[in-house]
Each structure stands twice: as C-alpha cells, then as structure tokens.
Design a protein around this motif. Structure first.
Motif, PDB file in Angstrom:
ATOM      1  N   GLU A  82     -12.628 -34.338 125.682  1.00 18.27           N
ATOM      2  CA  GLU A  82     -11.724 -34.379 124.533  1.00 18.27           C
ATOM      3  C   GLU A  82     -12.410 -35.087 123.374  1.00 18.27           C
ATOM      4  N   TRP A  83     -12.037 -34.681 122.164  1.00 12.96           N
ATOM      5  CA  TRP A  83     -12.556 -35.320 120.960  1.00 12.96           C
ATOM      6  C   TRP A  83     -11.721 -36.532 120.601  1.00 12.96           C
ATOM      7  N   GLU A  84     -12.393 -37.604 120.191  1.00 15.59           N
ATOM      8  CA  GLU A  84     -11.749 -38.822 119.697  1.00 15.59           C
ATOM      9  C   GLU A  84     -12.277 -39.075 118.290  1.00 15.59           C
ATOM     10  N   ALA A  85     -11.375 -39.234 117.338  1.00 12.55           N
ATOM     11  CA  ALA A  85     -11.792 -39.542 115.976  1.00 12.55           C
ATOM     12  C   ALA A  85     -12.303 -40.979 115.947  1.00 12.55           C
ATOM     13  N   LYS A  86     -13.597 -41.138 115.762  1.00 10.70           N
ATOM     14  CA  LYS A  86     -14.235 -42.461 115.735  1.00 10.70           C
ATOM     15  C   LYS A  86     -15.344 -42.444 114.701  1.00 10.70           C
ATOM     16  N   ALA A  87     -15.664 -43.615 114.174  1.00 12.23           N
ATOM     17  CA  ALA A  87     -16.784 -43.723 113.233  1.00 12.23           C
ATOM     18  C   ALA A  87     -18.081 -43.451 113.979  1.00 12.23           C
ATOM     19  N   ILE A  88     -18.910 -42.630 113.389  1.00 12.61           N
ATOM     20  CA  ILE A  88     -20.193 -42.277 114.009  1.00 12.61           C
ATOM     21  C   ILE A  88     -21.220 -43.339 113.642  1.00 12.61           C
ATOM     22  N   PRO A  89     -21.955 -43.862 114.629  1.00 14.66           N
ATOM     23  CA  PRO A  89     -22.964 -44.886 114.336  1.00 14.66           C
ATOM     24  C   PRO A  89     -24.057 -44.334 113.410  1.00 14.66           C
TER      25      PRO A  89
END
Length: 129
Positions: A82-89
């Motif tokens: 599943e996709w989780e909306a998170k800030a990409i490093p």
C-alpha cells in the motif's frame, strides 16, 4: 487532432497507457479512472527483496469534459503493498522527481497525439520540484 479519437474506448486507453511503460495498475482501473504508480527508489536495498519498501509516486487519472486530470501523490510503498503519503528523503528525491517528470511527459504526449485529449493537474496534486 487524430480523426475519430476524441472519445476513445476504455480498452484503447488501457492499451495506450500500457505502452508508456510499467506504470499502469490495470487491475485497479475502471472506465474513466486509471491508477499509475512507480517504485522509484528502494528504501533499504540491504534487505531481502521480499522485505523491501520503496519511495515513489502514484497517480489517479480521471476523465474530465476536455480530457483527463492527474492527481499525483508521493511517498512510500510499504510491505503490505500500500502507498503511504510521506515526505521522500533527499537521497531518493531526485530519482522520484525524474521518473515522475518523464512519465508525465509521455502520458501528456500519448493523450494529445493519439487521442487529441488534454492533460491537466488536479489542484490537490503533489508538487514535484
């Protein structure tokens, strides 16, 4: 605009979208709404392949009166699939941006050249800059 292609069938669109690359999630598409995604960068490539998560983007493409509207999101594809909306490093960000930009250009070109349709961005779409 190519003649007779203003209202392409769902199956003609699926065929064109599959030709863009491995982004289309055909099983999660329905007429007028299409899901694309990209696993652009591995979170931890030291883990066994079946335990890996990825940074990337996903996008829902919905039909409008004049063409299609893209709503992009970015984040992490987790072990549950599943996709989780998170800030990409920062270390993975350039890979994600480059991939998303290349895909978007191909999608825009395909919709325009094959079907004479426009591609716009949803007001809530993630920014890739």
């Amino acid at each position: 605009m190519p003649e007779g292609t203003k209202n392409p069938t769902h199956y003609r669109l699926l065929s064109a979208f599959k030709a863009i690359g491995p982004y289309l999630r055909e099983g999660k598409c329905k007429e007028g709404s299409y899901l694309f995604d990209c696993l652009a960068a591995c979170v931890d490539d030291k883990k066994a392949p079946e335990k890996r998560e990825f940074w990337g983007w996903w996008m829902i493409l919905d039909q409008t009166d004049t063409g299609y509207e893209a709503k992009y999101q970015s984040g992490r594809y987790n072990l549950a699939g599943e996709w989780e909306a998170k800030a990409i490093p920062q270390a993975a960000l350039s890979d994600v941006i480059q991939n998303q930009e290349e895909f978007h250009k191909k999608l825009e070109q395909t919709l325009d050249e094959r079907f004479g349709l426009t591609l716009s961005m949803h007001e809530e779409s993630a920014e890739f800059v």
